[in-house]
Design a protein around this motif. Structure first.
Motif, PDB file in Angstrom:
ATOM      1  N   ALA A   9     110.891  49.202  30.335  1.00 45.17           N
ATOM      2  CA  ALA A   9     109.603  49.387  29.653  1.00 45.17           C
ATOM      3  C   ALA A   9     109.146  50.842  29.742  1.00 45.17           C
ATOM      4  O   ALA A   9     108.693  51.421  28.748  1.00 45.17           O
ATOM      5  CB  ALA A   9     108.554  48.464  30.265  1.00 45.17           C
ATOM      6  N   THR A  10     109.259  51.419  30.928  1.00 44.83           N
ATOM      7  CA  THR A  10     108.854  52.823  31.075  1.00 44.83           C
ATOM      8  C   THR A  10     109.783  53.752  30.304  1.00 44.83           C
ATOM      9  O   THR A  10     109.338  54.774  29.769  1.00 44.83           O
ATOM     10  CB  THR A  10     108.840  53.232  32.558  1.00 44.83           C
ATOM     11  OG1 THR A  10     110.132  52.987  33.148  1.00 44.83           O
ATOM     12  CG2 THR A  10     107.782  52.436  33.318  1.00 44.83           C
ATOM     13  N   ALA A  11     111.069  53.387  30.230  1.00 42.89           N
ATOM     14  CA  ALA A  11     112.017  54.207  29.464  1.00 42.89           C
ATOM     15  C   ALA A  11     111.678  54.179  27.978  1.00 42.89           C
ATOM     16  O   ALA A  11     111.739  55.217  27.294  1.00 42.89           O
ATOM     17  CB  ALA A  11     113.445  53.709  29.689  1.00 42.89           C
ATOM     18  N   VAL A  12     111.306  52.999  27.464  1.00 39.42           N
ATOM     19  CA  VAL A  12     110.914  52.882  26.054  1.00 39.42           C
ATOM     20  C   VAL A  12     109.706  53.756  25.768  1.00 39.42           C
ATOM     21  O   VAL A  12     109.652  54.488  24.770  1.00 39.42           O
ATOM     22  CB  VAL A  12     110.618  51.409  25.694  1.00 39.42           C
ATOM     23  CG1 VAL A  12     109.967  51.319  24.316  1.00 39.42           C
ATOM     24  CG2 VAL A  12     111.893  50.590  25.715  1.00 39.42           C
ATOM     25  N   LEU A  13     108.710  53.694  26.653  1.00 35.61           N
ATOM     26  CA  LEU A  13     107.489  54.481  26.460  1.00 35.61           C
ATOM     27  C   LEU A  13     107.789  55.977  26.523  1.00 35.61           C
ATOM     28  O   LEU A  13     107.257  56.757  25.722  1.00 35.61           O
ATOM     29  CB  LEU A  13     106.460  54.109  27.524  1.00 35.61           C
ATOM     30  CG  LEU A  13     105.860  52.705  27.423  1.00 35.61           C
ATOM     31  CD1 LEU A  13     104.965  52.427  28.625  1.00 35.61           C
ATOM     32  CD2 LEU A  13     105.074  52.534  26.131  1.00 35.61           C
ATOM     33  N   THR A  14     108.634  56.376  27.457  1.00 40.64           N
ATOM     34  CA  THR A  14     108.950  57.799  27.616  1.00 40.64           C
ATOM     35  C   THR A  14     109.689  58.345  26.399  1.00 40.64           C
ATOM     36  O   THR A  14     109.360  59.414  25.876  1.00 40.64           O
ATOM     37  CB  THR A  14     109.798  58.024  28.881  1.00 40.64           C
ATOM     38  OG1 THR A  14     109.075  57.569  30.029  1.00 40.64           O
ATOM     39  CG2 THR A  14     110.130  59.497  29.060  1.00 40.64           C
ATOM     40  N   LEU A  15     110.692  57.597  25.949  1.00 41.35           N
ATOM     41  CA  LEU A  15     111.473  58.055  24.798  1.00 41.35           C
ATOM     42  C   LEU A  15     110.628  58.055  23.521  1.00 41.35           C
ATOM     43  O   LEU A  15     110.881  58.846  22.604  1.00 41.35           O
ATOM     44  CB  LEU A  15     112.702  57.162  24.618  1.00 41.35           C
ATOM     45  CG  LEU A  15     113.765  57.261  25.713  1.00 41.35           C
ATOM     46  CD1 LEU A  15     114.868  56.231  25.496  1.00 41.35           C
ATOM     47  CD2 LEU A  15     114.368  58.668  25.760  1.00 41.35           C
ATOM     48  N   ALA A  16     109.629  57.174  23.461  1.00 41.79           N
ATOM     49  CA  ALA A  16     108.797  57.076  22.262  1.00 41.79           C
ATOM     50  C   ALA A  16     107.699  58.124  22.217  1.00 41.79           C
ATOM     51  O   ALA A  16     107.101  58.345  21.156  1.00 41.79           O
ATOM     52  CB  ALA A  16     108.178  55.684  22.168  1.00 41.79           C
ATOM     53  N   ALA A  17     107.410  58.773  23.343  1.00 41.93           N
ATOM     54  CA  ALA A  17     106.271  59.693  23.407  1.00 41.93           C
ATOM     55  C   ALA A  17     106.346  60.825  22.381  1.00 41.93           C
ATOM     56  O   ALA A  17     105.368  61.066  21.651  1.00 41.93           O
ATOM     57  CB  ALA A  17     106.124  60.257  24.821  1.00 41.93           C
ATOM     58  N   PRO A  18     107.474  61.559  22.271  1.00 40.84           N
ATOM     59  CA  PRO A  18     107.523  62.632  21.259  1.00 40.84           C
ATOM     60  C   PRO A  18     107.350  62.109  19.840  1.00 40.84           C
ATOM     61  O   PRO A  18     106.649  62.729  19.026  1.00 40.84           O
ATOM     62  CB  PRO A  18     108.916  63.248  21.467  1.00 40.84           C
ATOM     63  CG  PRO A  18     109.278  62.916  22.874  1.00 40.84           C
ATOM     64  CD  PRO A  18     108.688  61.559  23.109  1.00 40.84           C
ATOM     65  N   MET A  19     107.975  60.967  19.531  1.00 40.25           N
ATOM     66  CA  MET A  19     107.851  60.432  18.173  1.00 40.25           C
ATOM     67  C   MET A  19     106.423  59.993  17.883  1.00 40.25           C
ATOM     68  O   MET A  19     105.925  60.166  16.768  1.00 40.25           O
ATOM     69  CB  MET A  19     108.805  59.263  17.953  1.00 40.25           C
ATOM     70  CG  MET A  19     108.816  58.784  16.504  1.00 40.25           C
ATOM     71  SD  MET A  19     110.016  57.507  16.152  1.00 40.25           S
ATOM     72  CE  MET A  19     109.175  56.055  16.772  1.00 40.25           C
ATOM     73  N   LEU A  20     105.743  59.449  18.892  1.00 38.57           N
ATOM     74  CA  LEU A  20     104.364  59.029  18.689  1.00 38.57           C
ATOM     75  C   LEU A  20     103.482  60.218  18.330  1.00 38.57           C
ATOM     76  O   LEU A  20     102.674  60.138  17.399  1.00 38.57           O
ATOM     77  CB  LEU A  20     103.824  58.345  19.947  1.00 38.57           C
ATOM     78  CG  LEU A  20     102.331  57.990  19.923  1.00 38.57           C
ATOM     79  CD1 LEU A  20     102.007  57.085  18.734  1.00 38.57           C
ATOM     80  CD2 LEU A  20     101.912  57.328  21.226  1.00 38.57           C
ATOM     81  N   VAL A  21     103.649  61.314  19.044  1.00 41.70           N
ATOM     82  CA  VAL A  21     102.832  62.503  18.761  1.00 41.70           C
ATOM     83  C   VAL A  21     103.104  63.008  17.342  1.00 41.70           C
ATOM     84  O   VAL A  21     102.178  63.338  16.595  1.00 41.70           O
ATOM     85  CB  VAL A  21     103.117  63.612  19.792  1.00 41.70           C
ATOM     86  CG1 VAL A  21     102.352  64.883  19.435  1.00 41.70           C
ATOM     87  CG2 VAL A  21     102.725  63.149  21.192  1.00 41.70           C
ATOM     88  N   ALA A  22     104.384  63.059  16.958  1.00 35.12           N
ATOM     89  CA  ALA A  22     104.731  63.510  15.606  1.00 35.12           C
ATOM     90  C   ALA A  22     104.179  62.561  14.555  1.00 35.12           C
ATOM     91  O   ALA A  22     103.640  62.987  13.522  1.00 35.12           O
ATOM     92  CB  ALA A  22     106.247  63.623  15.471  1.00 35.12           C
ATOM     93  N   ALA A  23     104.295  61.259  14.806  1.00 30.44           N
ATOM     94  CA  ALA A  23     103.812  60.258  13.841  1.00 30.44           C
ATOM     95  C   ALA A  23     102.296  60.282  13.707  1.00 30.44           C
ATOM     96  O   ALA A  23     101.756  60.022  12.634  1.00 30.44           O
ATOM     97  CB  ALA A  23     104.283  58.867  14.253  1.00 30.44           C
ATOM     98  N   LEU A  24     101.595  60.610  14.786  1.00 28.77           N
ATOM     99  CA  LEU A  24     100.135  60.694  14.721  1.00 28.77           C
ATOM    100  C   LEU A  24      99.693  61.854  13.825  1.00 28.77           C
ATOM    101  O   LEU A  24      98.752  61.720  13.039  1.00 28.77           O
ATOM    102  CB  LEU A  24      99.563  60.873  16.126  1.00 28.77           C
ATOM    103  CG  LEU A  24      99.592  59.623  17.019  1.00 28.77           C
ATOM    104  CD1 LEU A  24      99.277  59.988  18.460  1.00 28.77           C
ATOM    105  CD2 LEU A  24      98.607  58.572  16.514  1.00 28.77           C
ATOM    106  N   GLY A  25     100.377  62.990  13.943  1.00 33.82           N
ATOM    107  CA  GLY A  25     100.076  64.103  13.049  1.00 33.82           C
ATOM    108  C   GLY A  25     100.349  63.745  11.603  1.00 33.82           C
ATOM    109  O   GLY A  25      99.563  64.070  10.696  1.00 33.82           O
TER     110      GLY A  25
END
Length: 332
Positions: free
Chosen positions: A55-71
């Motif tokens: 679960a923590t690995a999924v969240l960590t790997l998703a963090a950069p994409m989340l920031v890009a997707a929010l922009g």
């Protein structure tokens, strides 16, 4: 009369009960899909998938994409397109790493340089689209090529992994309260974007500009400034994503950001289906990024090929766009 004309033949004859079902499915499809994905991959690989570590690995790997997707969400909320996202991610991260590796720049200054590059790219894109009246699809496609070219010139298309400060690497490898620091950074940015879009005049103006720019102008809103600001936010988001990505890997490699373009669009469009009015929202994007991260991790665990994972990502984007379109037709 207006309803019949704008709904289209596919939905014009739908019964009230069917309309309610479609509305419920559209609004809650994403949370349901998350639960089904967890159940599916959890049953296939319970020993590996249903763990706190995963679960923590999924969240960590998703963090950069989340920031890009929010922009990207901000740009899409204004009815614009930004195809330079992947290139801006690559440039922001590569510039920060190259500044440290080649010139010994202190890592906080290197981060500022990467952020400035992303903001400058967004400002230039916004100026061309808004002030010159150019099509955002064409302009951002051209900007993608320009930014990639600048990145390649900086890195000479080599992987840069030496001379990177430990403080910079800590952004991708340190933990706070059991979660990677990047998860907290991405969460804070999500809160900021949500607050911007839903609780500020600028955010409401961005939605208004996307829905009906002529009416927004007549209402006295600074539509041009809002549209340019949206592209700047997208550029900043991409640069932050690039910095987080290079901090995770402790390196910068050529064209690393292009892998984020399709998932970011899939997340933004899929997230719009979670909104009752079909708007692009930070909350919907967070849910969608989480869902895509679960699917990517699950497919990897069941040892599907990269091609199959790519196929699923494309199908998700197509499905998200169709769901979003269906929801808008039904509301009209």
């Amino acid at each position: 009369m207006t309803t019949v004309e704008t709904r289209g033949p596919a939905l014009a004859g739908s019964t009230p009960a069917l309309s309610r079902v479609i509305g419920i499915l559209q609004r809650y499809a994403l949370p349901i899909a998350i639960l089904l994905a967890v159940a599916l991959f959890g049953s296939l690989r319970p020993d590996a998938f249903l763990t706190w570590r995963n679960a923590t690995a999924v969240l960590t790997l998703a963090a950069p994409m989340l920031v890009a997707a929010l922009g990207l969400t901000v740009v899409l909320a204004m009815g614009e397109i930004d195809l330079s996202l992947g290139s801006a991610i690559g440039l922001g991260g590569a510039l920060a790493v190259c500044a440290m590796s080649f010139f010994g720049t202190p890592w906080p200054v290197a981060i500022v340089l990467g952020l400035a590059a992303g903001a400058a790219a967004g400002l230039l894109t916004g100026a061309m689209v808004v002030r010159l009246g150019a099509n955002s699809l064409i302009i951002t496609l051209g900007m993608a090529s320009v930014l990639t070219g600048v990145e390649f010139l900086m890195t000479d298309q080599r992987t840069i992994y030496t001379g990177i400060a430990q403080g910079y690497i800590a952004l991708g490898q340190s933990e706070v309260l059991g979660l990677n620091l990047q998860v907290w950074i991405a969460g804070l940015i999500a809160i900021c974007v949500h607050a911007l879009l839903w609780h500020t005049e600028w955010g409401r103006g961005m939605y208004a500009a996307g829905e009906n720019p002529e009416a927004a102008i007549l209402a006295g809103l600074p539509v041009s400034a809002l549209r340019i600001a949206g592209f700047v936010i997208a550029g900043l988001g991409a640069a932050i994503a690039g910095i987080l990505l290079t901090a995770q890997t402790a390196s910068a490699f050529s064209n690393a950001g292009q892998a984020f373009l399709l998932p970011a669009y899939a997340a933004a469009f899929l997230g719009s289906t979670a909104s009752s009015d079909g708007r692009f929202t930070a909350f919907g994007t967070v849910l969608a990024v989480f869902f895509i991260g679960i699917v990517q991790t699950g497919l990897t665990m069941v040892q599907l090929s990269t091609g199959a994972i790519s196929l699923v990502q494309g199908a998700l984007l197509i499905g998200a766009v169709l769901l979003s379109r269906l929801g808008r037709k039904e509301r009209r």
